[in-house]
Design a protein around this motif. Structure first.
Motif, PDB file in Angstrom:
ATOM      1  N   UNK A  39       0.798  -1.224   0.000  1.00  0.00           N
ATOM      2  CA  UNK A  39       0.000   0.000   0.000  1.00  0.00           C
ATOM      3  C   UNK A  39       0.833   1.279   0.000  1.00  0.00           C
ATOM      4  N   UNK A  40       2.019   1.241   0.585  1.00  0.00           N
ATOM      5  CA  UNK A  40       2.809   2.463   0.712  1.00  0.00           C
ATOM      6  C   UNK A  40       3.262   2.941  -0.668  1.00  0.00           C
ATOM      7  N   UNK A  41       3.043   4.206  -1.009  1.00  0.00           N
ATOM      8  CA  UNK A  41       3.361   4.697  -2.359  1.00  0.00           C
ATOM      9  C   UNK A  41       4.825   4.506  -2.755  1.00  0.00           C
ATOM     10  N   UNK A  42       5.757   4.788  -1.829  1.00  0.00           N
ATOM     11  CA  UNK A  42       7.170   4.621  -2.155  1.00  0.00           C
ATOM     12  C   UNK A  42       7.509   3.152  -2.357  1.00  0.00           C
ATOM     13  N   UNK A  43       7.068   2.312  -1.439  1.00  0.00           N
ATOM     14  CA  UNK A  43       7.381   0.886  -1.539  1.00  0.00           C
ATOM     15  C   UNK A  43       6.848   0.301  -2.841  1.00  0.00           C
ATOM     16  N   UNK A  44       5.601   0.658  -3.169  1.00  0.00           N
ATOM     17  CA  UNK A  44       5.012   0.133  -4.395  1.00  0.00           C
ATOM     18  C   UNK A  44       5.758   0.673  -5.622  1.00  0.00           C
TER      19      UNK A  44
ATOM     20  N   UNK B  61       5.122   1.653 -19.088  1.00  0.00           N
ATOM     21  CA  UNK B  61       3.768   1.270 -19.511  1.00  0.00           C
ATOM     22  C   UNK B  61       2.738   1.893 -18.574  1.00  0.00           C
ATOM     23  N   UNK B  62       1.475   1.637 -18.824  1.00  0.00           N
ATOM     24  CA  UNK B  62       0.413   2.283 -18.055  1.00  0.00           C
ATOM     25  C   UNK B  62       0.495   1.954 -16.562  1.00  0.00           C
ATOM     26  N   UNK B  63       0.793   0.681 -16.232  1.00  0.00           N
ATOM     27  CA  UNK B  63       0.891   0.298 -14.814  1.00  0.00           C
ATOM     28  C   UNK B  63       1.955   1.116 -14.098  1.00  0.00           C
ATOM     29  N   UNK B  64       3.148   1.155 -14.682  1.00  0.00           N
ATOM     30  CA  UNK B  64       4.248   1.866 -14.037  1.00  0.00           C
ATOM     31  C   UNK B  64       3.996   3.370 -14.029  1.00  0.00           C
ATOM     32  N   UNK B  65       3.429   3.904 -15.114  1.00  0.00           N
ATOM     33  CA  UNK B  65       3.150   5.340 -15.173  1.00  0.00           C
ATOM     34  C   UNK B  65       2.190   5.751 -14.060  1.00  0.00           C
ATOM     35  N   UNK B  66       1.122   4.981 -13.865  1.00  0.00           N
ATOM     36  CA  UNK B  66       0.161   5.299 -12.821  1.00  0.00           C
ATOM     37  C   UNK B  66       0.781   5.154 -11.436  1.00  0.00           C
ATOM     38  N   UNK B  67       1.606   4.151 -11.266  1.00  0.00           N
ATOM     39  CA  UNK B  67       2.276   3.947  -9.983  1.00  0.00           C
ATOM     40  C   UNK B  67       3.227   5.099  -9.672  1.00  0.00           C
ATOM     41  N   UNK B  68       3.968   5.548 -10.680  1.00  0.00           N
ATOM     42  CA  UNK B  68       4.895   6.659 -10.465  1.00  0.00           C
ATOM     43  C   UNK B  68       4.159   7.970 -10.240  1.00  0.00           C
ATOM     44  N   UNK B  69       3.046   8.189 -10.938  1.00  0.00           N
ATOM     45  CA  UNK B  69       2.260   9.405 -10.702  1.00  0.00           C
ATOM     46  C   UNK B  69       1.749   9.445  -9.262  1.00  0.00           C
ATOM     47  N   UNK B  70       1.282   8.295  -8.777  1.00  0.00           N
ATOM     48  CA  UNK B  70       0.785   8.234  -7.402  1.00  0.00           C
ATOM     49  C   UNK B  70       1.904   8.542  -6.415  1.00  0.00           C
ATOM     50  N   UNK B  71       3.110   8.058  -6.692  1.00  0.00           N
ATOM     51  CA  UNK B  71       4.251   8.350  -5.817  1.00  0.00           C
ATOM     52  C   UNK B  71       4.613   9.833  -5.900  1.00  0.00           C
ATOM     53  N   UNK B  72       4.671  10.391  -7.097  1.00  0.00           N
ATOM     54  CA  UNK B  72       5.078  11.782  -7.244  1.00  0.00           C
ATOM     55  C   UNK B  72       4.078  12.744  -6.615  1.00  0.00           C
TER      56      UNK B  72
ATOM     57  N   UNK C 177      -2.517  -1.864  -9.942  1.00  0.00           N
ATOM     58  CA  UNK C 177      -2.272  -0.469  -9.581  1.00  0.00           C
ATOM     59  C   UNK C 177      -3.229  -0.082  -8.475  1.00  0.00           C
ATOM     60  N   UNK C 178      -2.683   0.498  -7.403  1.00  0.00           N
ATOM     61  CA  UNK C 178      -3.521   0.913  -6.269  1.00  0.00           C
ATOM     62  C   UNK C 178      -3.956   2.356  -6.456  1.00  0.00           C
ATOM     63  N   UNK C 179      -5.198   2.640  -6.153  1.00  0.00           N
ATOM     64  CA  UNK C 179      -5.746   3.995  -6.312  1.00  0.00           C
ATOM     65  C   UNK C 179      -5.560   4.791  -5.039  1.00  0.00           C
ATOM     66  N   UNK C 180      -4.275   5.066  -4.690  1.00  0.00           N
ATOM     67  CA  UNK C 180      -4.016   5.857  -3.500  1.00  0.00           C
ATOM     68  C   UNK C 180      -3.460   7.212  -3.915  1.00  0.00           C
ATOM     69  N   UNK C 181      -3.696   8.218  -3.098  1.00  0.00           N
ATOM     70  CA  UNK C 181      -3.150   9.531  -3.382  1.00  0.00           C
ATOM     71  C   UNK C 181      -2.619  10.192  -2.119  1.00  0.00           C
ATOM     72  N   UNK C 182      -2.577   9.478  -1.015  1.00  0.00           N
ATOM     73  CA  UNK C 182      -2.053  10.047   0.229  1.00  0.00           C
ATOM     74  C   UNK C 182      -1.002   9.122   0.789  1.00  0.00           C
ATOM     75  N   UNK C 183      -0.105   9.678   1.589  1.00  0.00           N
ATOM     76  CA  UNK C 183       0.962   8.886   2.185  1.00  0.00           C
ATOM     77  C   UNK C 183       0.459   8.192   3.431  1.00  0.00           C
ATOM     78  N   UNK C 184       0.491   6.832   3.454  1.00  0.00           N
ATOM     79  CA  UNK C 184       0.084   6.133   4.674  1.00  0.00           C
ATOM     80  C   UNK C 184       1.004   6.491   5.841  1.00  0.00           C
ATOM     81  N   UNK C 185       0.477   6.430   7.033  1.00  0.00           N
ATOM     82  CA  UNK C 185       1.297   6.708   8.208  1.00  0.00           C
ATOM     83  C   UNK C 185       2.319   5.604   8.376  1.00  0.00           C
ATOM     84  N   UNK C 186       3.558   5.989   8.789  1.00  0.00           N
ATOM     85  CA  UNK C 186       4.622   5.007   9.000  1.00  0.00           C
ATOM     86  C   UNK C 186       4.988   4.930  10.463  1.00  0.00           C
TER      87      UNK C 186
END
Length: 353
Positions: A136-141, A220-231, A344-353
């Motif tokens: 779930x964590x944006x960076x880890x994913x 590709x689309x998977x990686x692009x969406x994953x990187x956008x969510x991280x950025x 691809x996970x539809x997250x847009x916030x940083x989970x608490x660590x």
């Protein structure tokens, strides 16, 4: 040697010639001595088999010598010795002293043997998809999906800067990318350099890239969406180089380290039952395992070893010329037609660590 330097038709001692050149290039005496020990040993093996000159050694001569080293040395040491011999022949061929590099096919065969090691854990694509879906964590994913989708090494991932990614509809403002990415949206640039300790893009690097040539890798689309969510949630980078991946823990905003990447991967692999501190390389899933996974599955799907080797950064200039003169019609199309999908996970916030 610099451009325009005359190359002698014959070199009385090719090893000494090579050692002198790498000294001019800034290699230390210790490095030069290590090369000389290995190269002289190989030269002696050729003399034992009929006084064969270095310039006409065959790939079988090289394989026989490497096989003999395995009797007393570890696989990692043998691989190091093979890399020394490979660089020697590649350099002497490049400057025109030798006609060919007999180590090229040997190194390829060694890579194939390692990638196809039957003792390794065999993870299917559905199993890997299940693994990724639990992150779930944006960076880890983002780190794990990038490794799985590109086959790049850990150091190469850590050295990525903002300028090395060209996304269409990029969430970052005023993004400047490398010239090599002009006209190539949804691509990553992976350089053959930097090396550890070198200052690149205004920042001293702690990890090395090990590619034989610069590589432009499709996103590709998977990686692009994953990187956008991280950025969307990436901490502001501390460095003016603006690293692509930054820490979200104690070193907030600093470039992620190789140890940090390994911790991310092994933590999730451990939770998934794929990593045991007491286990060996055969059973544990590590960042390097993702490179093995990428190589095995993409090669099986495409049947095109050349493109896979290009994407891995393991190819010489002739393959680069074959696969990059028409980007859209070759590398990208083959890659996008055959790369495996990852959730691809539809997250847009940083989970608490």
């Amino acid at each position: 040697m610099s451009a325009g330097t005359a190359i002698p038709e014959e070199v009385e001692d090719p090893i000494e010639y090579f050692l002198t050149d790498i000294t001019y290039q800034g290699k230390s005496q210790r490095t030069s001595d290590a090369y000389e020990r290995v190269l002289r040993d190989f030269e002696a093996s050729l003399r034992e088999n009929g006084e064969k000159p270095l310039a006409v050694a065959s790939h079988r001569d090289c394989m026989a010598w490497i096989h003999s080293q395995r009797e007393e040395l570890s696989e990692s040491t043998v691989a190091t010795y093979a890399s020394y011999l490979h660089r020697f022949y590649a350099y002497m061929t490049q400057i025109g002293v030798f006609d060919s590099n007999p180590m090229a096919i040997v190194v390829e065969e060694m890579d194939e043997r390692i990638d196809a090691d039957p003792a390794r854990r065999d993870v299917s694509i559905p199993e890997m998809q299940g693994f990724v879906s639990g992150i779930d964590h944006p960076l880890d994913r983002a780190v794990i999906v990038t490794l799985l989708k590109t086959g790049m090494r850990v150091g190469e991932l850590c050295n990525l800067d903002q300028r090395d990614l060209h996304l269409s509809d990029d969430p970052r403002e005023s993004v400047t990318t490398r010239p090599a990415l002009d006209g190539r949206p949804d691509s990553l640039f992976v350089a053959s350099e930097p090396s550890r300790g070198a200052t690149v893009n205004g920042e001293q690097r702690a990890a090395s890239n090990k590619r034989r040539r610069d590589t432009v890798v499709p996103v590709d689309d998977d990686l692009a969406e994953t990187l956008r969510a991280w950025l969307d949630v990436r901490p502001d980078p501390v460095s003016s180089a603006r690293p692509l991946f930054t820490s979200t823990t104690d070193n907030w905003g600093q470039r992620i380290t190789t140890d940090g990447v390994r911790h991310i991967v092994t933590s999730h692999a451990s939770e998934h039952g794929w990593y045991d501190n007491g286990g060996g390389v055969e059973e544990n899933v590590t960042p390097h395992y993702f490179r093995h996974f990428f190589t095995t599955h993409l090669r099986d799907r495409t049947g095109d070893r050349g493109i896979v080797k290009y994407l891995r950064g393991d190819v010489a200039q002739d393959i680069i010329d074959t696969y990059t003169h028409d980007w859209g019609d070759r590398v990208r199309d083959v890659y996008e037609d055959h790369i495996y999908e990852l959730p691809v996970a539809a997250y847009r916030t940083m989970p608490e660590t």
